[in-house]
Design a protein around this motif. Structure first.
Motif, short mmCIF file in Angstrom:
data_model
loop_
_atom_site.label_atom_id
_atom_site.label_comp_id
_atom_site.label_asym_id
_atom_site.label_seq_id
_atom_site.Cartn_x
_atom_site.Cartn_y
_atom_site.Cartn_z
N ALA A 104 -34.18 -2.50 20.10
CA ALA A 104 -33.01 -1.65 19.84
C ALA A 104 -33.21 -0.26 20.42
CB ALA A 104 -32.76 -1.58 18.33
N ALA A 105 -34.43 0.27 20.31
CA ALA A 105 -34.70 1.59 20.89
C ALA A 105 -34.59 1.57 22.40
CB ALA A 105 -36.09 2.06 20.46
N SER A 106 -35.07 0.48 23.01
CA SER A 106 -34.98 0.38 24.47
C SER A 106 -33.54 0.29 24.93
CB SER A 106 -35.78 -0.84 24.94
OG SER A 106 -35.70 -0.99 26.33
N ARG A 107 -32.72 -0.44 24.23
CA ARG A 107 -31.32 -0.59 24.64
C ARG A 107 -30.51 0.67 24.33
NH1 ARG A 107 -29.47 -6.82 23.38
NH2 ARG A 107 -30.80 -7.78 24.97
N GLU A 127 -33.40 -13.66 22.65
CA GLU A 127 -32.33 -14.04 21.73
C GLU A 127 -32.84 -14.10 20.29
OE1 GLU A 127 -30.81 -17.68 23.18
OE2 GLU A 127 -29.86 -16.81 24.97
N GLU A 128 -34.08 -14.57 20.10
CA GLU A 128 -34.63 -14.61 18.74
C GLU A 128 -34.83 -13.20 18.19
OE1 GLU A 128 -38.17 -16.86 18.86
OE2 GLU A 128 -37.20 -18.77 19.39
N VAL A 129 -35.30 -12.27 19.04
CA VAL A 129 -35.50 -10.89 18.60
C VAL A 129 -34.16 -10.24 18.29
CG1 VAL A 129 -36.38 -8.63 19.27
CG2 VAL A 129 -37.68 -10.68 19.83
N GLU A 130 -33.13 -10.52 19.11
CA GLU A 130 -31.81 -9.94 18.88
C GLU A 130 -31.24 -10.41 17.55
OE1 GLU A 130 -29.51 -10.96 22.22
OE2 GLU A 130 -30.18 -9.28 23.45
N ALA A 131 -31.53 -11.63 17.17
CA ALA A 131 -31.00 -12.15 15.91
C ALA A 131 -31.62 -11.46 14.71
CB ALA A 131 -31.24 -13.66 15.83
N GLN A 132 -32.79 -10.84 14.89
CA GLN A 132 -33.47 -10.18 13.78
C GLN A 132 -33.15 -8.69 13.69
OE1 GLN A 132 -37.55 -11.00 14.63
NE2 GLN A 132 -37.40 -13.19 14.16
N ILE A 133 -32.31 -8.19 14.60
CA ILE A 133 -31.92 -6.78 14.57
C ILE A 133 -30.75 -6.60 13.60
CG2 ILE A 133 -31.03 -4.85 15.92
CD1 ILE A 133 -32.40 -6.01 18.35
N CYS A 134 -30.88 -5.63 12.70
CA CYS A 134 -29.84 -5.35 11.72
C CYS A 134 -29.49 -3.86 11.80
CB CYS A 134 -30.30 -5.72 10.31
SG CYS A 134 -29.04 -5.49 9.03
N ILE A 135 -28.36 -3.54 12.43
CA ILE A 135 -27.91 -2.17 12.58
C ILE A 135 -27.32 -1.70 11.25
CG2 ILE A 135 -26.44 -0.59 13.86
CD1 ILE A 135 -28.67 -1.78 15.51
N LEU A 136 -27.85 -0.60 10.70
CA LEU A 136 -27.41 -0.12 9.39
C LEU A 136 -26.20 0.79 9.47
CD1 LEU A 136 -30.89 0.73 7.80
CD2 LEU A 136 -29.61 -1.41 7.69
N GLY A 137 -26.03 1.51 10.56
CA GLY A 137 -24.92 2.44 10.64
C GLY A 137 -24.90 3.15 11.97
N GLU A 138 -24.38 4.37 11.96
CA GLU A 138 -24.27 5.13 13.19
C GLU A 138 -25.63 5.50 13.73
OE1 GLU A 138 -23.59 9.39 10.83
OE2 GLU A 138 -22.07 8.62 12.24
N ARG A 139 -25.65 5.90 14.99
CA ARG A 139 -26.87 6.24 15.73
C ARG A 139 -27.81 5.06 15.87
NH1 ARG A 139 -27.16 11.68 16.53
NH2 ARG A 139 -25.89 13.02 15.16
N ASN A 140 -27.25 3.83 15.85
CA ASN A 140 -28.05 2.61 15.99
C ASN A 140 -29.23 2.60 15.01
OD1 ASN A 140 -26.42 1.67 18.10
ND2 ASN A 140 -27.62 2.77 19.64
N ALA A 141 -28.95 2.96 13.78
CA ALA A 141 -30.00 3.07 12.77
C ALA A 141 -30.52 1.70 12.39
CB ALA A 141 -29.46 3.78 11.53
N VAL A 142 -31.84 1.56 12.39
CA VAL A 142 -32.52 0.34 11.95
C VAL A 142 -33.66 0.74 11.03
CG1 VAL A 142 -31.89 -1.04 13.96
CG2 VAL A 142 -33.99 0.31 13.99
N LEU A 166 -37.52 4.52 9.47
CA LEU A 166 -36.10 4.60 9.78
C LEU A 166 -35.96 5.12 11.21
CD1 LEU A 166 -33.13 4.41 8.85
CD2 LEU A 166 -33.34 6.77 8.04
N GLN A 167 -35.25 4.38 12.04
CA GLN A 167 -35.12 4.71 13.46
C GLN A 167 -33.68 5.05 13.79
OE1 GLN A 167 -37.08 2.19 16.57
NE2 GLN A 167 -34.98 1.79 17.20
N GLY A 168 -33.49 6.09 14.62
CA GLY A 168 -32.17 6.50 15.04
C GLY A 168 -32.21 7.12 16.42
N THR A 169 -31.03 7.24 17.04
CA THR A 169 -30.89 7.79 18.39
C THR A 169 -30.17 9.13 18.32
OG1 THR A 169 -30.74 5.53 19.23
CG2 THR A 169 -30.12 7.30 20.73
#
Length: 524
Positions: A462-465, A280-295, A376-379
């Motif tokens: 985020a990449a795993s999910r 839950e702490e890690v999920e709170a630090q995830i900030c999705i920037l836009g499409e393709r689950n970009a972080v 920059l990470q994307g799917t």
């Protein structure tokens, strides 16, 4: 070697046999054949298997076999002799040089360049291309006979007795064995193995293990000295089966883990040791920037390995040596047993790998690393091209008209934009680097995204999910239920015990109360 001979085919179809030795030049062979038939050697060349020979080379360096056939052909240009710049390397290190005619002898050159070497009591030896000329041969050997007909040449001059030239220098003589004092050799137990090719490796591992056990006898740790090396090796091979084909390398993966058919199951256990509160702490630090689950995250915040490692970390253990020997043995077997494939078969094999990879991985996680260590990470889909990844990156940089490219390291390889991700070996994960030939001042990424950074752990989650992998630790369930559930990466029907299948099959074939009209039971 003096009995070697070659056959020279003359222009009139006659054959002339010429006796040769290793130090005889090709020019001398041509001159001898021309002299016996009244021809001029300057008008002809020697050819062997459609290859014009260099007349200045000696027979030992010309690459000609014994009893070979040489063809005499007309020279495209008539050869003309010119003066030769000759240099002598003396024993004192000096190198006098002068200009001579190819018809002059070595003795004349010695008298002019090194008069002291021809004095009485001296035994000058001229060495050229492993050919040693001394004594009366100096007066009869011309530069032309050595193949020196023009240009520059350097010869070595030493003062040595001709008898010493027949002895070989720096000859190693092994010491005689002392028979009176026998050497006690440690007895090494040779493990029984079906294949003879693995005996040396197993004996080596056994000897090292015995030495290791003797060195740690005084330590309180208990060591099982009765375990067989073969049994340990079979257990290791059963636990870690190698993949025949590895997609990508450890440098192109996100977490440094192996990429292969079993990576989906391995990555699903990345967060097994993290409880639900940490997730839950890690999920709170995830900030999705836009499409393709970009972080977007920074490598500076990633946990680094401590620099000060103990010395024991770099010492090889018995288990490490077993792994090394096992890998070397496996690589040797793969190279020896690999079949020879044609180009079409290789293309077909490559197409099969690509199709298997597309069917196995539905999504690919791509990370683009910038020079300032921001990632920059994307799917993406495996069949999308590198150009799609560039358009994705272009949405997050300040200058949308900036010309850039993506490359991998090491070595630096720029990926073409028309290649798909699966063709560029970017499936299931890859790390690409951002590069440009233009001068960029300031930050490349937009300022609004620099304030929405995600932690490295959040990026991995985020990449795993995004790939549909489970990351939260599962609760302990009944082992019978876990065995009956399908695996994480397959949708196969779970196997049931034989007793349950037998009951179901017998119940399915059990006769019901309804009897067809045509059936006539016996005994009635």
């Amino acid at each position: 070697m003096d009995s070697n001979k070659v056959t020279v085919m003359l222009p009139n179809a006659r054959r002339q046999i010429v006796r040769v030795n290793p130090n005889k030049t090709v020019l001398e062979i041509l001159e001898e054949a021309c002299q016996k038939h009244g021809l001029s050697s300057n008008d002809y060349d020697l050819k062997h298997h459609n290859r014009i020979l260099d007349l200045t080379q000696m027979f030992r360096f010309a690459g000609l076999p014994n009893n070979c056939l040489l063809e005499m052909v007309e020279a495209t240009q008539k050869r003309a002799e010119s003066d030769v710049v000759l240099c002598f390397q003396l024993e004192d290190g000096t190198r006098p040089q002068a200009t001579f005619n190819p018809s002059q002898t070595l003795l004349e050159a010695l008298k002019e360049l090194s008069p002291g070497s021809t004095a009485s009591g001296k035994n000058p030896v001229v060495i050229y291309m492993r050919k040693e000329i001394y004594g009366d041969s100096l007066a009869s050997t011309t530069l032309r006979s050595l193949g020196i007909t023009g240009g520059r040449a350097m010869l070595r001059v030493v003062d040595k007795n001709p008898e010493e030239l027949k002895t070989q220098a720096n000859v190693y003589v092994p010491p005689a064995k002392d028979v009176d004092t026998p050497i006690d050799k440690p007895q090494v137990k040779r493990p029984t193995k079906k294949t003879e090719g693995t005996k040396p490796a197993n004996e080596f591992v056994t000897a090292i293990k015995q030495m290791k056990q003797e060195s740690v006898k005084k330590e309180p740790a208990e060591i099982d000295t009765k375990m067989d090396v073969d049994q340990e090796e079979e257990e290791m091979e059963a636990d870690t089966q190698p993949k025949k084909y590895e997609w990508g390398s450890a440098g192109n993966t996100l977490t440094g883990r192996k990429v292969g058919p079993e990576s989906a199951e391995d990555n699903s256990e990345m967060f097994d040791e993290i409880d639900e509160k940490d997730i839950e702490e890690v999920e709170a630090q995830i900030c999705i920037l836009g499409e393709r689950n970009a972080v977007l995250f920074s490598l500076n915040e990633a946990q680094r390995v401590p620099d000060d490692l103990p010395d024991a970390f770099f010492e090889l253990t018995v288990q490490d040596l077993q792994y090394l020997l096992r890998d070397l043995k496996r690589q040797t077997e793969e190279h020896n047993d690999a079949p020879l494939l044609t180009e079409k078969l290789r293309d077909l094999e490559n197409s099969k790998r690509v199709l298997n990879k597309i069917g196995q991985y539905k999504k690919s996680v791509i990370r683009v690393q910038f020079p300032n260590r921001l990632v920059l990470q994307g799917t993406f889909s495996p069949i999308e091209t590198i150009e799609t990844v560039q358009e994705f990156v272009r949405n997050y940089i300040q200058d949308s008209n900036l010309k850039f490219y993506l490359f991998t390291i090491p070595p630096k390889t720029i990926i073409p934009t028309d290649k798909t991700l699966v063709e560029a070996d970017c499936v299931p994960t890859a790390i690409l680097h951002f590069g440009t030939d233009e001068n960029v001042s300031g930050d490349i990424l937009k300022a609004e995204y620099l304030e929405k950074l995600t932690t490295p752990d959040g990026a991995v989650l985020a990449a795993s999910r995004s790939r549909g992998l489970t990351s939260i630790k599962k609760k302990q369930t009944d082992p019978q239920q876990e065995r009956n559930q399908p695996g994480p990466s397959t949708g196969a029907i779970p196997k049931q015990p034989k007793a349950e299948r037998f009951k179901e099959s017998s119940a399915a074939h059990k006769p019901s109360g309804v009897v067809p009209k045509w059936f006539k039971p016996t005994g009635k």
